[in-house]
Scaffold this motif. Structure first.
Motif, short mmCIF file in Angstrom:
data_model
loop_
_atom_site.label_atom_id
_atom_site.label_comp_id
_atom_site.label_asym_id
_atom_site.label_seq_id
_atom_site.Cartn_x
_atom_site.Cartn_y
_atom_site.Cartn_z
N UNK A 16 0.87 -0.74 -0.03
CA UNK A 16 -0.23 -0.36 0.09
C UNK A 16 1.23 1.54 0.18
N UNK A 17 2.07 1.14 0.72
CA UNK A 17 2.51 2.91 0.57
C UNK A 17 3.68 3.02 -0.09
N UNK A 18 4.30 1.39 -1.20
CA UNK A 18 4.57 1.50 -1.78
C UNK A 18 4.00 2.31 -3.01
N UNK A 19 2.64 1.71 -3.59
CA UNK A 19 1.49 2.17 -3.97
C UNK A 19 1.99 3.84 -4.15
N UNK A 20 1.18 3.99 -3.11
CA UNK A 20 1.22 4.99 -2.74
C UNK A 20 2.73 6.38 -3.03
N UNK A 21 3.62 5.78 -2.92
CA UNK A 21 5.53 6.79 -3.35
C UNK A 21 4.98 6.63 -5.05
N UNK A 22 4.54 5.26 -5.47
CA UNK A 22 4.82 5.23 -7.01
C UNK A 22 3.87 6.12 -7.84
N UNK A 23 2.50 5.96 -6.83
CA UNK A 23 1.85 6.49 -7.86
C UNK A 23 2.07 8.22 -8.48
N UNK A 24 2.53 8.84 -7.61
CA UNK A 24 3.30 10.60 -8.41
C UNK A 24 3.55 10.83 -9.93
N UNK A 25 4.02 8.93 -10.09
CA UNK A 25 4.95 8.91 -11.42
C UNK A 25 4.43 8.24 -12.09
N UNK A 26 3.51 7.95 -11.83
CA UNK A 26 1.46 7.29 -12.72
C UNK A 26 2.35 5.96 -13.15
N UNK A 27 2.96 5.40 -11.74
CA UNK A 27 3.43 3.48 -11.50
C UNK A 27 2.24 3.37 -10.80
N UNK A 28 2.38 1.55 -11.02
CA UNK A 28 1.61 0.67 -10.36
C UNK A 28 3.08 -0.35 -9.76
N UNK A 29 3.23 -1.31 -8.63
CA UNK A 29 4.27 -1.52 -8.47
C UNK A 29 4.14 -2.90 -9.54
N UNK A 30 3.39 -2.83 -10.39
CA UNK A 30 3.58 -4.36 -11.15
C UNK A 30 4.51 -3.29 -12.17
N UNK A 31 4.01 -2.46 -12.97
CA UNK A 31 4.40 -1.03 -13.85
C UNK A 31 6.26 -1.33 -13.27
N UNK A 32 6.81 -0.63 -12.26
CA UNK A 32 7.62 -0.25 -11.86
C UNK A 32 8.83 -1.65 -11.97
N UNK A 33 7.98 -2.93 -11.58
CA UNK A 33 8.94 -3.59 -11.34
C UNK A 33 9.31 -4.59 -13.45
N UNK A 34 8.63 -4.08 -13.43
CA UNK A 34 8.61 -4.42 -14.87
C UNK A 34 9.80 -3.61 -15.29
N UNK A 35 9.52 -2.24 -15.31
CA UNK A 35 10.87 -1.24 -16.03
C UNK A 35 12.17 -1.53 -15.37
N UNK A 36 11.79 -1.33 -13.49
CA UNK A 36 12.68 -2.43 -12.92
C UNK A 36 13.99 -3.52 -13.98
N UNK A 37 13.04 -4.51 -14.37
CA UNK A 37 13.40 -5.82 -14.64
C UNK A 37 14.15 -5.74 -15.83
N UNK A 38 13.38 -4.32 -16.72
CA UNK A 38 14.13 -4.08 -18.14
C UNK A 38 14.94 -3.31 -18.21
N UNK A 39 15.77 -2.47 -17.01
CA UNK A 39 16.83 -1.44 -16.60
C UNK A 39 17.46 -2.23 -16.26
N UNK A 40 17.64 -3.28 -15.05
CA UNK A 40 18.42 -4.23 -14.97
C UNK A 40 19.26 -5.19 -16.05
N UNK A 41 18.75 -5.03 -17.19
CA UNK A 41 19.13 -6.54 -18.37
C UNK A 41 20.30 -5.56 -19.00
N UNK A 42 21.37 -5.63 -19.72
CA UNK A 42 22.42 -5.57 -20.77
C UNK A 42 21.29 -4.42 -21.27
N UNK A 43 20.47 -5.34 -22.13
CA UNK A 43 20.52 -4.09 -23.37
C UNK A 43 19.47 -3.91 -23.63
N UNK A 44 18.66 -3.85 -22.31
CA UNK A 44 17.26 -2.91 -22.02
C UNK A 44 16.23 -4.02 -22.53
#
Length: 141
Positions: A16-44
């Motif tokens: 709940x707190x994570x979702x509240x922190x991400x909301x101003x960025x227009x992200x859900x936790x699921x969307x954030x996780x997907x972006x982070x996963x892609x960002x962590x890869x060597x090629x994106x």
């Protein structure tokens, strides 16, 4: 069962707190996780099927999240040049920037963990890792 109930309640509070922190960025936790996963890869870039496996979600969930991120210009989707049955998701520079901004905000939030002594936080992390290993999510390396 008390430990399981306590972990689940803590998970609900943290999410709940994570979702509240991400909301101003227009992200859900699921969307954030997907972006982070892609960002962590060597090629994106990752196959969407592999993303579902790594995020431990149904392929339809990955498709929905990536579709929303794609409409915002944060990721792109394209068939794999090696196997056209495989769809690749690729993070864009805007997606990287947003993932980084959101990560900073999440790190600044602390979530009550920062108030714990470092040794206690390490103990909790180790105990939860042991649970994850015992249910087969992680290897014991």
């Amino acid at each position: 069962m008390a430990a399981v109930t306590s972990v689940m309640r803590a998970q609900q509070l943290l999410l709940s707190r994570i979702e509240a922190v991400l909301k101003p960025h227009g992200l859900t936790f699921a969307a954030y996780e997907a972006l982070r996963l892609l960002a962590f890869t060597r090629t994106g870039t990752l196959p969407m099927g592999k993303m579902g496996t790594r995020l431990m979600v149904h392929p339809a969930s990955v498709t929905n999240v990536i579709g929303r991120l794609e409409r915002r210009g944060l990721v792109g989707r394209a068939p794999s040049p090696d196997d056209r049955r495989v769809v690749l998701a690729t993070i864009t520079p805007a997606g990287r920037d947003l993932a980084e901004e959101a990560t900073v905000a999440l790190n600044e939030a602390g979530f009550g963990i920062a108030a714990l002594p470092a040794e206690r936080a390490a103990e909790i992390t180790a105990a939860l890792r042991a649970v994850r290993v015992s249910v087969g999510e992680l290897s014991d390396e």
